[in-house]
Design a protein around this motif. Structure first.
Motif, PDB file in Angstrom:
ATOM      1  N   UNK A 204       1.098   6.044  17.828  1.00  0.00           N
ATOM      2  CA  UNK A 204       2.177   6.411  16.345  1.00  0.00           C
ATOM      3  C   UNK A 204       2.420   8.128  15.887  1.00  0.00           C
TER       4      UNK A 204
ATOM      5  N   UNK B 223       0.303   3.792   1.039  1.00  0.00           N
ATOM      6  CA  UNK B 223       0.020   4.911   1.987  1.00  0.00           C
ATOM      7  C   UNK B 223       1.225   4.481   2.921  1.00  0.00           C
ATOM      8  N   UNK B 224       1.751   3.168   2.834  1.00  0.00           N
ATOM      9  CA  UNK B 224       2.939   2.421   4.167  1.00  0.00           C
ATOM     10  C   UNK B 224       3.742   3.509   3.963  1.00  0.00           C
TER      11      UNK B 224
ATOM     12  N   UNK C 215       0.851  -1.386   0.297  1.00  0.00           N
ATOM     13  CA  UNK C 215       0.157   0.349   0.497  1.00  0.00           C
ATOM     14  C   UNK C 215       0.781   1.130   0.268  1.00  0.00           C
TER      15      UNK C 215
ATOM     16  N   UNK D 187       7.773   2.156  15.714  1.00  0.00           N
ATOM     17  CA  UNK D 187       7.720   2.716  14.401  1.00  0.00           C
ATOM     18  C   UNK D 187       8.876   4.396  14.501  1.00  0.00           C
ATOM     19  N   UNK D 188       8.381   5.454  14.656  1.00  0.00           N
ATOM     20  CA  UNK D 188       8.602   6.768  14.734  1.00  0.00           C
ATOM     21  C   UNK D 188      10.197   6.904  15.131  1.00  0.00           C
TER      22      UNK D 188
ATOM     23  N   UNK E 114      -3.175   3.460   7.403  1.00  0.00           N
ATOM     24  CA  UNK E 114      -1.266   3.488   6.942  1.00  0.00           C
ATOM     25  C   UNK E 114      -0.782   2.382   7.979  1.00  0.00           C
ATOM     26  N   UNK E 115      -1.017   1.180   8.609  1.00  0.00           N
ATOM     27  CA  UNK E 115      -0.183   0.841   9.595  1.00  0.00           C
ATOM     28  C   UNK E 115       0.193  -0.544   8.477  1.00  0.00           C
ATOM     29  N   UNK E 116       1.362  -0.794   9.658  1.00  0.00           N
ATOM     30  CA  UNK E 116       2.352  -1.761   9.315  1.00  0.00           C
ATOM     31  C   UNK E 116       1.724  -3.578   9.663  1.00  0.00           C
ATOM     32  N   UNK E 117       1.091  -4.002   8.478  1.00  0.00           N
ATOM     33  CA  UNK E 117       0.583  -5.036   8.749  1.00  0.00           C
ATOM     34  C   UNK E 117       0.812  -6.731   9.676  1.00  0.00           C
ATOM     35  N   UNK E 118       2.454  -6.708   8.712  1.00  0.00           N
ATOM     36  CA  UNK E 118       3.477  -7.418   9.298  1.00  0.00           C
ATOM     37  C   UNK E 118       4.182  -7.047  10.481  1.00  0.00           C
ATOM     38  N   UNK E 119       3.478  -6.031  11.566  1.00  0.00           N
ATOM     39  CA  UNK E 119       4.556  -5.862  12.146  1.00  0.00           C
ATOM     40  C   UNK E 119       3.018  -5.716  13.572  1.00  0.00           C
TER      41      UNK E 119
ATOM     42  N   UNK F  17      -2.626 -12.583   9.028  1.00  0.00           N
ATOM     43  CA  UNK F  17      -3.152 -11.938   8.925  1.00  0.00           C
ATOM     44  C   UNK F  17      -5.135 -13.115   9.177  1.00  0.00           C
TER      45      UNK F  17
ATOM     46  N   UNK G 190      -4.120   8.650   9.415  1.00  0.00           N
ATOM     47  CA  UNK G 190      -4.572   8.656   7.580  1.00  0.00           C
ATOM     48  C   UNK G 190      -6.091   8.095   7.865  1.00  0.00           C
TER      49      UNK G 190
ATOM     50  N   UNK H  84       7.170  10.288   8.871  1.00  0.00           N
ATOM     51  CA  UNK H  84       8.061  10.071  10.200  1.00  0.00           C
ATOM     52  C   UNK H  84       9.511   9.891  10.002  1.00  0.00           C
TER      53      UNK H  84
ATOM     54  N   UNK I 283      -4.158  -6.230  11.819  1.00  0.00           N
ATOM     55  CA  UNK I 283      -5.975  -7.284  11.404  1.00  0.00           C
ATOM     56  C   UNK I 283      -6.458  -7.356  12.088  1.00  0.00           C
TER      57      UNK I 283
ATOM     58  N   UNK J 279       4.121 -16.103   8.281  1.00  0.00           N
ATOM     59  CA  UNK J 279       4.287 -13.867   8.550  1.00  0.00           C
ATOM     60  C   UNK J 279       3.150 -13.547   7.779  1.00  0.00           C
ATOM     61  N   UNK J 280       2.432 -13.788   7.221  1.00  0.00           N
ATOM     62  CA  UNK J 280       1.132 -12.855   6.901  1.00  0.00           C
ATOM     63  C   UNK J 280       0.535 -12.700   8.350  1.00  0.00           C
TER      64      UNK J 280
ATOM     65  N   UNK K 110       9.704  -6.573   4.637  1.00  0.00           N
ATOM     66  CA  UNK K 110       8.838  -6.439   5.692  1.00  0.00           C
ATOM     67  C   UNK K 110       7.119  -7.093   5.137  1.00  0.00           C
ATOM     68  N   UNK K 111       6.980  -5.759   4.943  1.00  0.00           N
ATOM     69  CA  UNK K 111       5.068  -5.591   4.640  1.00  0.00           C
ATOM     70  C   UNK K 111       4.863  -6.602   3.199  1.00  0.00           C
TER      71      UNK K 111
ATOM     72  N   UNK L  31       3.058   6.706   5.516  1.00  0.00           N
ATOM     73  CA  UNK L  31       3.017   7.237   6.710  1.00  0.00           C
ATOM     74  C   UNK L  31       4.734   6.843   7.108  1.00  0.00           C
TER      75      UNK L  31
ATOM     76  N   UNK M  82      -1.992  -7.619  16.082  1.00  0.00           N
ATOM     77  CA  UNK M  82      -1.881  -7.223  14.576  1.00  0.00           C
ATOM     78  C   UNK M  82      -2.509  -6.636  14.359  1.00  0.00           C
TER      79      UNK M  82
END
Lengths: 216, 381
Positions: free
Chosen positions: B191, A117-118, A115, B143-144, B130-135, A216, B126, A125, B177, A213-214, A139-140, A121, B175
Motif C-alpha cells: 500500500x 491508526x486507520x 482505530x 486505497x492511495x 493500520x489496514x482497513x478491516x472492511x476491505x 472477520x 505502521x 496517503x 483479518x 459486513x464485518x 466503512x470501518x 494511514x 481480508x
C-alpha cells in the motif's frame, strides 16, 4: 375479541410506517450529527470547539426530554411541517426528533471505535477529510453502525406505541385502547406478541447484516 | 515531593540556558550546497506539546539529513520522540519550530492540495499495520490510488504488480483479518509503495512481529530500497532491525539526537552510554556473572582484555600466534562474532597469564594488528 382482522392489519401497517419513515429521516439527521460530533472534537479531522460544544449540548437536551412530553411540546412545529397535529404523520415528526439525536450518539460511538491508526494511514496517503469520512471511517464502522441502527429501530418501535397520544394509531394504540381500557386480554396479548416478534426479527436482521459486513 | 519537583524544574531551566549557549553556530550555506543529495532534511526541528500547565518537548533542535537512496534508522527508547520525528516528515505533526524538507519541499509551505500531492511521494508503514478491516487486500493496497482518483485500469495493474512484489498475489481477495502479522505488514508495504513514492517511512514496522517474520520484513524493506531506489527512514527501539538493514543510524534520547553516524561506526565504537546500551542489546557482549567473579579476584599475573576485531583482522589466527610467539597463556573467556553490513565484527574476552614483561610484548603485538584491545576491570563492563 373487540378487534377484527382488518383493524389489526391496519395497526401493524401504521406501526411499520411510523417506524420506517421516522427511521429514514432520523438516520440521516443522526448520521450528519454523529459524524460532525466525531470530526469536530479536539484533535480530530475538522476540530471546531464551537460546533462541537453546541451539538453536544443540543443533543443532550433533546435526549433528556421524555418522548411523551416531547410529542406534546413540539405540536406547533409538527403542525408547521405536516399541517396537522394528529394522526400517523403527526406522530412521525416527534419520533424523528426523538430518534435523530439518539442515532447521532450511536453513530458517534461507532465512529470512535475505529482505530485511530486507520485515520492516520488515510492522512499519510493524502486523503481529504471528506474521503477519510466516506472511504475510511464509515466503512470501518459499518458493522457497529448497523448494530446501533438496530437498537435505534427497536427504540422507535417502543416510541411508536406512545403515538396513540396524538392519534397516530399503531399497535401500541390498539393495545391501550382495546386491551387496557376495555379489558380485552386477547387483544392485549396479541399486540404484545406481534411487537415481540417484530423486535426479535429486527434484532436478528441487524445481527445478520452486521455479521455479513464485518467479515472477520 | 513538591520541593523535589521544583528543584528539577529549576535544574532543567538552568540546563536549558546552558544548552542554548552551547547551540552550534549555524554555518550559513546556500540552500543548494546545504541539502545536496539529501532526500529528507531536518533543520533545527523542535516539537513541543502544550499540555495543561506543562509542556513536553518531544523534539529539541533536531538536525538530520537522510541521503537519497539510503536506509536511515533512528533508535530510541519509548518516549524519546521517535514518533514525533517521523510524523514531522509527512506533516502528520507540525514542528513547533524549524523545518523539515522532503525531496526539496517544505510541506508546511504548500497549500492543502499540494500537501496531499506531496504525501503521495512519501509512503508510510505502521507498527499495527493500520489496514482497513472492511476491505479486501486488493482494495487496501489500491486505497492511495483510489484517493488520488486514478483510472481503474492503472490501479488494477499497479496493485497486482505490488502484490506480486510482496509475495501476496494469491491473497488479493482475502481480508486483513485472515492474514498473519507478517502478511499484514506486506500489505502495508504494498500500500505504501503503490503510488511509487521516493520515501518510505517505517514507524516501528517490525515491533509487533516475531523474530522470524521481522527478518523477512526487513529483507523485504532492503529489497524495496534496492529495487525501487526508495529512501527509507525507520524508527525503532530494536537495535537488531538497525543492524540488519540500515546504512546510517541516529540515537534519539529525550528529544535530542545524541549520536549519529554509519551503522558500522556506531556499532563498533559507540560514543555515548545510551548508544553503547543499544549496541550491547544486540552484540551480546555482556560478560557473564561467573566471569565477573573471576575478574574480582584478578591477580597480578593475570589480566583480562576485551579484544575487538573488525573486518579482515577477524579472520586472522591472532591469538594462536600470540600464544606461540610469547610465553603467555591465552584463555578465551567469552566470545562472539557478528556481521555488520557484510563486515565481520568480533568481540573476545580473553585472559592472559604469564610474566608481566611477556604480557606487555604480547599486547604490543596485538595492538599492531589493527584490533582494539581494552583491559576489562571488575567494575566496568
Amino acid at each position: 375479541m373487540l378487534v377484527n382482522q382488518e383493524q389489526l392489519l391496519q395497526a401493524i401497517w401504521e406501526t411499520v410506517v411510523m417506524v420506517g419513515v421516522s427511521l429514514i429521516f432520523s438516520f440521516f439527521i443522526g448520521l450528519v450529527l454523529g459524524v460532525l460530533l466525531v470530526v469536530t472534537r479536539k484533535g480530530h479531522l475538522l476540530e471546531n470547539q464551537i460546533i462541537f460544544t453546541i451539538l453536544n449540548a443540543g443533543i443532550n437536551i433533546f435526549r433528556s426530554i421524555p418522548f411523551i412530553i416531547l410529542m406534546v411540546a413540539v405540536i406547533p412545529f409538527t403542525r408547521l411541517i405536516v399541517g396537522t397535529s394528529i394522526g400517523t404523520a403527526a406522530a412521525i415528526v416527534p419520533m424523528i426528533l426523538f430518534a435523530g439525536p439518539y442515532i447521532a450518539r450511536l453513530i458517534e460511538n461507532s465512529l470512535l471505535e475505529v482505530d485511530q491508526g486507520v485515520i492516520e494511514a488515510a492522512q499519510a496517503m493524502g486523503a481529504t477529510p471528506w474521503q477519510i469520512m466516506t472511504r475510511f471511517l464509515l466503512p470501518e464502522a459499518l458493522s457497529s453502525l448497523l448494530l446501533g441502527i438496530t437498537i435505534a429501530t427497536i427504540g422507535l418501535v417502543g416510541a411508536s406505541a406512545m403515538a396513540g397520544a396524538v392519534g397516530g394509531g399503531g399497535l401500541g394504540d390498539l393495545a391501550i385502547t382495546y386491551g387496557y381500557q376495555r379489558f380485552d386480554t386477547v387483544v392485549m396479548l396479541l399486540t404484545v406478541g406481534i411487537l415481540i416478534i417484530m423486535v426479535q426479527g429486527l434484532q436478528s436482521l441487524g445481527n445478520y447484516l452486521a455479521r455479513r459486513v464485518r467479515r472477520r | 515531593m513538591i520541593r523535589t519537583s521544583l528543584l528539577i524544574v529549576a535544574k532543567l531551566d538552568l540546563w536549558q540556558l546552558f544548552h542554548m549557549e552551547q547551540l552550534p553556530y549555524k554555518a550559513i550555506l546556500s540552500e543548494k550546497e546545504w541539502g545536496i543529495g539529501s532526500m529528507i532534511i531536518f533543520d533545527q526541528v523542535t516539537k513541543i506539546y502544550e499540555g495543561k500547565g506543562h509542556s513536553v518537548k518531544a523534539l529539541q533542535n533536531v538536525d538530520l539529513q537522510v541521503k537519497k537512496g539510503e536506509i536511515y534508522g533512528v533508535i530510541g527508547f519509548s518516549g524519546a520522540g521517535k514518533s514525533s520525528l517521523i510524523r514531522c516528515v509527512n506533516a502528520l505533526e507540525r514542528p513547533s519550530s524549524g523545518r523539515v524538507i522532503v525531496d526539496g519541499k517544505n510541506l508546511l509551505q504548500l497549500t492543502a492540495k499540494e500537501v496531499r500531492e506531496a504525501k503521495r511521494n512519501i509512503g508510510m508503514i505502521f507498527q499495527h499495520f493500520n489496514l482497513l478491516h472492511s476491505k479486501t487486500v486488493f482494495t487496501n493496497v489500491a486505497m492511495p490510488l483510489l484517493v488520488a482518483k486514478r483510472p481503474k485500469e492503472e490501479v488494477r495493474k499497479r496493485v497486482l504488480e505490488l502484490l506480486a512484489f510482496v509475495g501476496l498475489e494469491d491473497k488479493a481477495n482475502s481480508y486483513p483479518d485472515q492474514l498473519s502479522g507478517g502478511q499484514k505488514q506486506r500489505v502495508g508495504i504494498a500500500r505504501a509503495l503503490v503510488t511509487n513514492p521516493k520515501v518510505l517511512l517505517c514507524d516501528e514496522a517490525t515491533s509487533a512481529l516475531d523474530p522470524e517474520t521481522t527478518k523477512a520484513i526487513l529483507q523485504l524493506l532492503k529489497q524495496v530500497n534496492q529495487a525501487y531506489g526508495v529512501t527509507i527512514l525507520m524508527i525503532t527501539h530494536e537495535m537488531s532491525a538497525i543492524r540488519e538493514i540500515c546504512d546510517q543510524v541516529a540515537v534519539l534520547d529525550q528529544g535530542k539526537i545524541v549520536e549519529s553516524g554509519s551503522v558500522f561506526q556506531v556499532f563498533s565504537k559507540p560514543k555515548t552510554a545510551i548508544a553503547a546500551k543499544f549496541v550491547r542489546s544486540v552484540m551480546n557482549d555482556h560478560i557473564p556473572e561467573s566471569i565477573y567473579a573471576l575478574l574480582r579476584e584478578q591477580r597480578e599475573d593475570r589480566h583480562i582484555y576485551r579484544i575487538v576485531f573488525v573486518g579482515n583482522s577477524a579472520g586472522e589466527p591472532l591469538l594462536s600466534q600470540v600464544a606461540k610467539t610469547y610465553t603467555v597463556d591465552v584463555n578465551i573467556l567469552y566470545g562472539s562474532i557478528t556481521e555488520l553490513q557484510g563486515i565481520p565484527f568480533g568481540n573476545l574476552i580473553v585472559q592472559f597469564s604469564g610474566a608481566e614483561k611477556e604480557m606487555k610484548r604480547a599486547l604490543l603485538h596485538i595492538h599492531q594488528q589493527k584490533v582494539t584491545v581494552k583491559e576489562v576491570l571488575a567494575d566496568v563492563s
